[in-house]
Design a protein around this motif. Structure first.
Motif, mmCIF file in Angstrom:
data_model
loop_
_atom_site.group_PDB
_atom_site.id
_atom_site.type_symbol
_atom_site.label_atom_id
_atom_site.label_comp_id
_atom_site.label_asym_id
_atom_site.label_seq_id
_atom_site.Cartn_x
_atom_site.Cartn_y
_atom_site.Cartn_z
ATOM 1 N N VAL A 1 0.908 -1.234 -0.101
ATOM 2 C CA VAL A 1 -0.097 -0.082 0.061
ATOM 3 C C VAL A 1 0.859 1.256 -0.047
ATOM 4 O O VAL A 1 1.707 1.219 0.892
ATOM 5 C CB VAL A 1 -0.957 -0.124 1.294
ATOM 6 N N THR A 2 0.647 2.176 -0.870
ATOM 7 C CA THR A 2 1.446 3.268 -1.109
ATOM 8 C C THR A 2 0.527 4.529 -0.816
ATOM 9 O O THR A 2 -0.660 4.489 -0.824
ATOM 10 C CB THR A 2 1.922 3.454 -2.540
ATOM 11 N N PRO A 3 1.292 5.721 -0.433
ATOM 12 C CA PRO A 3 0.328 6.734 -0.362
ATOM 13 C C PRO A 3 -0.685 7.253 -1.494
ATOM 14 O O PRO A 3 -1.829 7.632 -1.347
ATOM 15 C CB PRO A 3 1.343 7.917 0.001
ATOM 16 N N GLU A 4 -0.045 6.973 -2.603
ATOM 17 C CA GLU A 4 -0.837 7.327 -3.926
ATOM 18 C C GLU A 4 -2.220 6.261 -3.822
ATOM 19 O O GLU A 4 -3.088 6.769 -4.323
ATOM 20 C CB GLU A 4 0.157 7.136 -5.037
ATOM 21 N N LEU A 5 -1.955 5.059 -3.562
ATOM 22 C CA LEU A 5 -3.059 4.243 -3.574
ATOM 23 C C LEU A 5 -4.006 4.650 -2.504
ATOM 24 O O LEU A 5 -5.377 4.547 -2.601
ATOM 25 C CB LEU A 5 -2.774 2.769 -3.328
ATOM 26 N N ILE B 1 0.142 2.183 9.428
ATOM 27 C CA ILE B 1 -1.007 3.415 9.167
ATOM 28 C C ILE B 1 0.056 4.803 9.570
ATOM 29 O O ILE B 1 -0.260 5.670 8.958
ATOM 30 C CB ILE B 1 -1.927 3.334 10.342
ATOM 31 N N ARG B 2 0.927 4.752 10.769
ATOM 32 C CA ARG B 2 1.660 5.779 10.836
ATOM 33 C C ARG B 2 2.807 6.046 9.798
ATOM 34 O O ARG B 2 2.868 7.375 9.589
ATOM 35 C CB ARG B 2 2.589 5.756 12.399
ATOM 36 N N ARG B 3 3.026 5.012 9.081
ATOM 37 C CA ARG B 3 4.097 5.120 8.138
ATOM 38 C C ARG B 3 3.472 5.900 6.784
ATOM 39 O O ARG B 3 3.881 6.766 6.305
ATOM 40 C CB ARG B 3 4.612 4.098 7.643
#
Length: 220
Positions: free
Chosen positions: A4-8, A91-93
């Motif tokens: 899971v990436t920030p973009e996703l 989640i924090r990452r």
């Protein structure tokens, strides 16, 4: 399973979906799309008079984006009725990266130099997706929420997503709406460009806060 990436994550929010971890130690994420979605209408917040007096007293100070990770850590701390947390290291990452990219924000409440309350969430278009809040003193998370609503109104936001409804949010004007209605509101909000204010202080937002509806309801 792909990482899971920030973009996703942003794509998921744009589709009305948000993640939670099963527990604090898990690296897994589970995705949610409630059939009844909680929102707090930005023109419909009800602020009890006692809370409004507290907010306008200036007894605590409010900032934004000065302690994002500390707010996330505090939101993950055990509290009465919330002995476990869905805010994992993963989640924090992810949300930390969204913060560095300018897509996640925090609102902090301070008693002197002590962080006593706050909240964080994700900003996309003119929608703000509230994730979690915490309070180490009475009513300070509500102070953060009042400043959040005022800041969102100042910045031209259209939608404040609270994910679910709770008695706490309902007393302040939160409502539950069908998923289909929510998707329509989200779609509209995503076409608008809002601006996250860089100053959430009482001095900056006093006029907007004072315009919020005050009533003699439950002051707790």
């Amino acid at each position: 399973m792909s990482e899971v990436t920030p973009e996703l994550l942003l794509q998921a929010y744009a589709a009305g979906i948000f993640p939670m971890a099963p527990d604090a130690e898990s690296s897994e994420l589970r995705w949610y799309h409630p059939e009844e979605r909680g929102i707090l209408p930005l023109d419909g917040m009800h602020v009890p008079r006692k809370l409004m007096r507290f907010v306008l007293s200036g007894r605590v100070s409010v900032t934004t984006d000065t302690a994002f990770d500390a707010v996330m850590v505090a939101c993950a701390e055990p509290a009465p009725g919330r002995e476990s947390t869905w805010i994992s290291q993963e989640i924090r990452r992810l949300y930390g990266e969204l913060y560095r990219q300018g897509h996640a924000h925090s609102v902090e409440v301070w008693d002197g130099e002590r962080l006593v309350g706050g909240l964080y969430g994700v900003s996309l278009g003119a929608a703000f997706f509230g994730e979690s809040m915490f309070s180490r003193e009475r009513d300070v998370s509500k102070v953060a929420l009042v400043h959040l609503v005022a800041g969102l109104r100042r910045g031209g936001y259209r939608l404040l997503d609270t994910q679910y409804t709770t008695p706490h949010l309902t007393r302040l004007g939160g409502i539950g709406i069908p998923a289909e209605t929510y998707r329509a509101l989200l779609s509209q909000a995503l076409t608008v460009r809002a601006t996250w204010p860089d100053d959430f202080s009482l001095g900056s937002l006093r006029d907007v806060i004072s315009a919020l509806r005050s009533h003699p309801g439950d002051p707790s």
